[in-house]
Design a protein around this motif. Structure first.
Motif, PDB file in Angstrom:
ATOM      1  N   PRO A 192     -16.515  10.454  55.971  1.00 16.95           N
ATOM      2  CA  PRO A 192     -17.482  10.522  55.043  1.00 16.95           C
ATOM      3  C   PRO A 192     -16.793  10.156  53.571  1.00 16.95           C
ATOM      4  O   PRO A 192     -17.640   9.652  52.641  1.00 16.95           O
ATOM      5  N   LEU A 193     -15.486  10.216  53.383  1.00 12.33           N
ATOM      6  CA  LEU A 193     -15.048   9.930  52.150  1.00 12.33           C
ATOM      7  C   LEU A 193     -15.297   8.405  51.806  1.00 12.33           C
ATOM      8  O   LEU A 193     -14.988   7.785  50.724  1.00 12.33           O
ATOM      9  N   ARG A 194     -15.550   7.530  53.024  1.00  6.43           N
ATOM     10  CA  ARG A 194     -15.447   6.053  52.868  1.00  6.43           C
ATOM     11  C   ARG A 194     -16.992   5.609  52.682  1.00  6.43           C
ATOM     12  O   ARG A 194     -17.534   4.697  52.810  1.00  6.43           O
ATOM     13  N   ALA A 195     -17.944   6.808  52.563  1.00  7.47           N
ATOM     14  CA  ALA A 195     -19.587   6.239  52.712  1.00  7.47           C
ATOM     15  C   ALA A 195     -19.633   5.369  51.414  1.00  7.47           C
ATOM     16  O   ALA A 195     -20.686   4.465  51.663  1.00  7.47           O
ATOM     17  N   TRP A 196     -19.002   5.289  50.350  1.00  5.36           N
ATOM     18  CA  TRP A 196     -19.399   4.390  49.401  1.00  5.36           C
ATOM     19  C   TRP A 196     -19.050   2.992  49.685  1.00  5.36           C
ATOM     20  O   TRP A 196     -19.328   2.026  48.959  1.00  5.36           O
ATOM     21  N   PHE A 197     -18.170   2.758  50.622  1.00  7.43           N
ATOM     22  CA  PHE A 197     -17.773   1.518  51.208  1.00  7.43           C
ATOM     23  C   PHE A 197     -19.018   0.474  51.439  1.00  7.43           C
ATOM     24  O   PHE A 197     -19.157  -0.644  51.218  1.00  7.43           O
ATOM     25  N   THR A 198     -20.022   1.386  51.930  1.00  7.96           N
ATOM     26  CA  THR A 198     -21.296   0.588  52.298  1.00  7.96           C
ATOM     27  C   THR A 198     -22.010   0.066  51.088  1.00  7.96           C
ATOM     28  O   THR A 198     -22.684  -0.958  51.185  1.00  7.96           O
ATOM     29  N   PHE A 199     -21.707   0.643  49.984  1.00  5.12           N
ATOM     30  CA  PHE A 199     -22.446   0.187  48.699  1.00  5.12           C
ATOM     31  C   PHE A 199     -21.566  -0.826  48.276  1.00  5.12           C
ATOM     32  O   PHE A 199     -21.905  -2.033  47.822  1.00  5.12           O
ATOM     33  N   TRP A 200     -19.965  -1.100  48.486  1.00  3.53           N
ATOM     34  CA  TRP A 200     -19.087  -1.590  47.897  1.00  3.53           C
ATOM     35  C   TRP A 200     -19.027  -2.977  48.556  1.00  3.53           C
ATOM     36  O   TRP A 200     -19.095  -4.141  48.043  1.00  3.53           O
ATOM     37  N   HIS A 201     -19.063  -3.142  49.744  1.00  6.80           N
ATOM     38  CA  HIS A 201     -19.084  -4.372  50.540  1.00  6.80           C
ATOM     39  C   HIS A 201     -20.283  -4.352  51.501  1.00  6.80           C
ATOM     40  O   HIS A 201     -20.062  -4.229  52.871  1.00  6.80           O
ATOM     41  N   PRO A 202     -21.761  -4.166  51.431  1.00  9.07           N
ATOM     42  CA  PRO A 202     -22.348  -4.048  52.548  1.00  9.07           C
ATOM     43  C   PRO A 202     -22.608  -5.119  53.241  1.00  9.07           C
ATOM     44  O   PRO A 202     -22.499  -6.240  52.916  1.00  9.07           O
ATOM     45  N   ASN A 203     -23.100  -4.898  54.571  1.00  7.52           N
ATOM     46  CA  ASN A 203     -23.255  -5.913  55.499  1.00  7.52           C
ATOM     47  C   ASN A 203     -25.152  -5.907  55.288  1.00  7.52           C
ATOM     48  O   ASN A 203     -25.689  -4.995  55.970  1.00  7.52           O
TER      49      ASN A 203
END
Lengths: 257, 411, 281
Positions: free
Chosen positions: B116-127
């Motif tokens: 869950p702590l990586r959820a922000w990755f989706t915003f940072w490098h979204p596919n």
């Protein structure tokens, strides 16, 4: 960016099912090479991690006519509309345009498992537990491959560590081209009957490219249109008909009808 | 005891009764929190999901509650943009329900992902090609919108509105509600659709895969339509339930009947397209990928009755009932139809989540079964209990039903 | 996400997707900031009282918001769009022009007691919907007080919070607060102006206010023949409010509300009744 100009190789595999004895050496070699941790005592075949499975299938006839085949199944390295790539929300699955290998980046994986539901080959594995090795066994880990943590997905990447190794060797000699004999995945190397052939499908001279074009070659679920780069070879028609459900059905009809 | 917090002129049960009502839900909430904690602390090995059944109860819950929560955007859109003023009496309740559904779904998603702590990755490098990316972006934005829509209702609490700065802010925020209603409708269109697209794009799962219309699979549009059918029914049903439990009249029957009509219209459109879609899928999409469609209904308990129940019993039937004024005027029929609408949409989400994963793809695969673990059930109940508690507190202390005072005086 | 972040590509998909996302985020943020700026501006312009009334008015049931010309029977059905403020109302002007005899345009008599339903409603003054009256004085000030029904509704109060002399009142802003039985009720000011004198214990609860321009200052207030139909509705409303909580107090038909209503029915939820009758949410 035009991928066609960048794509230099299309690594693929051809597995001869008429040779495979189901010994399981490939999956052991794979686990050792890629630091797949041993399962917990409570693990079962649906929760454990093994980048490669060997599936036993039978033709359904009664003994002594019964025939058996063993199907080593790992990531089929789909080339078109790669199901797992387009679904990953954060680019943790990518196709390397230079090699055609579908790579998983565990450091970036969120653990949403959407790619697992997308994969028709069930070739993706989630780390339900923290990886653990028995006392002393961690000394035998492969230093070229990073172990994965709990909560991320992993899968076969045609032994990426070995590709890096081969590239390093080539670079040391001042070459950009790797020597094909330097890059052989662990399963290929370990197979006692040489049932698995590996190489660049773009290289017409390569064994794998020739075998992929053989009449005995087929691919599982090829009608999904994902163009997997792992070919299976068999001269037995009942094995070939395992490729998809429509084919499997046609056989039943001829048997019963 | 808490009388000074309760909206003037409405009757609420004594404080001890309220506590007695909240207590069991609070205990369920506690149990749910413990289950969710175990999943976060020990990992998802606490669940009965596995590599083959990678989605389970939680994803099913997410899809269902988000469909039910669609009432918030749909009524907001109809009220603020199309100026259907008859919906004014349920909009506050719809916003609270929407907030509960969306925040609950996001909370469960955070337990469901392994990191869950990586959820922000989706915003940072979204596919940007992934349906899940679209869902993540829209859900976060829409939850913000829902909080901003809920804020004025909270600020209307009897004590809070006495603070001049809050009142003035609430007043100005409310004036701009049309913007939020528009943004909410826009975002909902995309994430309701993307949740459907989630399955429609699964080329590797021909049971779920659908042809594309434009850049989205047909399930994208079917999910929007079915959510728009479920939303009003969910508001209708909860309002009726709250009326029963609180023994009060909260809205006029015309409003409930209008909600039923909305549901009926949307459901009819949905069922029409769903039928066309199913026929195309059975006859073309599925066989062309090597999967004869009848085989899907040849396994375990999943016979063709599932499809029949989804399209006819819980689809066509309530749609026809809700389109007729005679049945809408009758409380019993209205409520039963609403329950059927919700059952149909819930069944659709169940089929797409659970049946898709249970069905084999490779010829030598087996049909799989999956039963959620108690930790999964606990986390599921967490959302239910959280919803009941938040709604109860809102109902007690906030003006959810503006017609209540008027109706209390009119018998 | 951002052009310099790894994996960002300048392709159509990225540009559309992120373009839409950033537009939505900016729109949400912009709207929020706009609400905040407007709130601050309203604060600076001392519009708090006005907004409080506007917010309350929006929550009033439709029949309560009836236009005065509906009360007088000049129009069948009209809901007031101006929060009971006819001072700037074009429609009110039109009504008065079309019908010079309209009760809304009359001026109160010089003096005169008037009993309506047993309540004292002298016709020498103006009445506001919040149960206050405005009585003009010769010196250009007006006296503001609770009407008879309002006084009987509150009965004997425990505490009254009057405004300080020199403070400004807004139409339908707070005139003063009364407290009884722990409940605090706001009495709406019927008129705009400066407080010049306040009543007190022994003198009665009233305010003396100096409005600006008497003619327009009282335009929105009810007078003459308008009072009876309005009061009829108010008594009906009171009856409903009293029966709503199930205690079952009733104003017998034709009966006169007693001097101190709360004392005669202590079980009634008076807080709710006051909120209802004094137009306070």
């Amino acid at each position: 960016m035009d991928q066609a100009t960048v794509k230099q190789s299309r690594y693929g595999m051809a597995i001869d099912l008429d040779r495979c004895t189901g010994c399981g050496a490939c999956l052991m070699a794979c686990a050792v090479e890629n630091n797949v941790s041993p399962g917990r005592p409570t693990v079962n075949e649906r929760t454990g991690t093994t980048w490669m499975r060997v599936i036993e299938v039978q033709d359904g006839r009664a003994f002594p006519a019964a025939e058996t085949a063993f199907i080593p199944m790992m990531c089929q390295q789909c080339e078109e509309e790669t199901p797992c790539v387009s679904v990953c929300p954060q680019n943790a699955v990518e196709v390397d345009p230079e090699t055609g290998i579908v790579g998983q980046i565990p450091q970036r994986c969120l653990g949403c498992r959407y790619c697992m539901t997308a994969c028709p080959y069930h070739a993706r594995y989630y780390n339900w537990w923290d990886p653990q090795w028995p006392e002393g066994m961690e000394k035998a880990l492969n230093p070229d491959v990073a172990p994965r943590m709990r909560g991320v997905v992993e899968k076969c990447n045609f032994c990426h560590g070995r590709l890096h190794d081969a590239r390093a060797k080539a670079a040391a000699k001042g070459s950009r081209e790797i020597n094909p004999t330097d890059y052989i995945p662990a399963c290929v190397e370990s197979c006692p009957v040489q049932a698995i052939t590996f190489g660049d499908l773009n290289d017409e001279a390569a064994d794998v490219a020739r075998q992929a074009k053989s009449e005995r070659a087929f691919r599982f679920l090829s009608r999904l249109g994902t163009e997997p780069k792992v070919y299976y070879l068999s001269g037995r028609s009942w094995v070939q008909r395992l490729a998809d459900r429509e084919l499997a059905r046609s056989k039943k009809e001829t048997v019963h009808g | 005891m808490d009388k000074h917090l309760i909206t003037r002129g409405v009757q609420r049960s004594p404080f001890w009764k309220f506590i007695l009502w909240i207590l069991p839900w609070g205990m369920l909430l506690g149990w749910g929190l413990y289950g969710a904690y175990l999943c976060l602390a020990e990992g998802l090995n606490q669940t009965n999901m596995d590599n083959r059944f990678a989605f389970g109860l939680w994803i099913y819950l997410d899809l269902t509650v988000i469909a039910f929560g669609a009432g918030a955007f749909f009524t907001g859109f109809l009220l603020y943009i199309l100026k259907r003023h008859e919906l004014k009496s349920v909009i506050n309740s719809a916003v609270v329900l929407g907030l509960i559904c969306y925040s609950g779904a996001i909370a469960v998603l955070m337990v469901d992902v392994g990191q869950p702590l990586r959820a922000w990755f989706t915003f940072w490098h979204p596919n940007v090609h992934s349906m899940l990316t679209e869902v993540t972006f829209c859900l976060t934005c829409y939850l913000t919108v829902l909080i901003l829509e809920y804020a004025p209702i909270v600020l209307k609490n009897r004590q809070i509105r006495k603070i001049p700065s809050y009142l003035v802010f609430e007043f100005n925020l409310h004036k701009l509600m049309v913007v939020f209603a528009g943004v909410g409708a826009f975002l909902s269109f995309f994430h309701q659709g993307s949740l459907g697209g989630l399955y429609g794009v699964l080329r590797g799962r021909p049971f779920a895969f659908r042809e594309e219309l434009g850049i989205w699979p047909s399930t994208f549009f079917l999910f929007i339509l079915s959510a728009m059918a479920a939303g009003p029914s969910f508001i209708l049903l909860t309002t009726w339930l709250v009326e029963k439990l609180s023994r009060k009249r909260l809205v006029k029957h015309e409003t409930l009947s209008y909600l039923g009509k909305l549901s009926g219209i949307m459901l009819t459109v949905y069922i029409l397209f769903k039928s066309i879609d199913t026929l195309i899928w059975i006859n073309s999409t599925s066989p062309s990928s090597g999967f004869p469609a009848f085989e899907y209904y040849d396994r375990a308990a999943f016979g063709t009755w599932v499809l029949f129940a989804e399209v006819v019993v819980f689809g066509l039937l309530p749609a026809l009932l809700l389109l007729r004024k005679r049945f809408r005027e009758h409380r019993g029929w209205l409520i039963t139809s609403a329950v059927f609408v919700l059952a149909g949409v819930a069944l659709n989400r169940f089929v797409l989540t659970i049946q898709t994963l249970a069905l084999p793809t490779l010829v030598f695969d087996e049909f799989l079964s999956y039963l959620p673990s108690w930790q999964e059930v606990a986390t599921f109940s967490l959302v239910i209990a959280y919803g009941v508690v938040l709604y109860s507190v809102s109902f007690r202390y906030l003006p959810l039903f503006p017609q209540e005072r008027e109706l209390a005086q009119s018998y | 996400m951002l052009p310099w972040v790894y994996e960002f590509r300048w392709d159509l998909g990225h540009i559309i997707f992120l373009g839409v996302f950033y537009s939505v985020v900016i729109l949400i943020a912009f709207t929020l900031v706009r609400a905040l700026i407007r709130a601050i501006r309203d604060f600076k312009n001392h519009r708090v009282d006005h907004i409080m009334w506007q917010a309350t008015f929006e929550d009033l049931p439709t029949p309560v918001r009836a236009c005065r010309h509906e009360l007088s029977g000049e129009v069948a059905n009209r809901t007031c769009p101006n929060e009971f403020d006819c001072r700037e109302c074009r429609t009110h002007e039109l009504f008065l022009r079309k019908n010079p005899a309209s009760p809304g345009g009359t001026t109160p008599r010089a003096s005169g007691e008037e009993q309506l339903f047993g309540l004292s409603f002298p016709l020498d003054r103006y009445y506001d919907r919040g149960h206050t009256w405005v009585q003009p004085d010769k010196d250009g000030t007006v006296k503001v007080g609770l009407n008879d029904l309002g006084a009987r509704l509150i009965g004997s109060v425990e505490n009254v919070q009057l405004p300080v002399i020199g403070s400004r009142l807004e139409v339908h802003g707070t005139a003063w607060h009364v407290t009884r039985g722990g409940a605090d009720t706001r009495i709406l000011s019927p008129i705009e102006g400066t407080v010049v004198e306040v009543g007190g214990p022994g003198k009665g609860w009233y305010l003396k206010v100096r409005p600006e321009g008497m003619e327009t200052a009282v335009r929105h207030l009810l007078r003459g023949a308008e009072i009876k139909p309005w009061l009829t509705r108010e008594l009906e409303r009171l009856q409903f409010a009293l029966s709503a909580d199930g205690v079952g107090m009733s104003l017998a038909d034709g009966g006169v509300p007693v001097e101190d209503l709360p004392k005669s029915s202590p079980k009634t939820d008076w807080d709710a009744v006051w909120g209802e009758m004094f137009l306070e949410a």
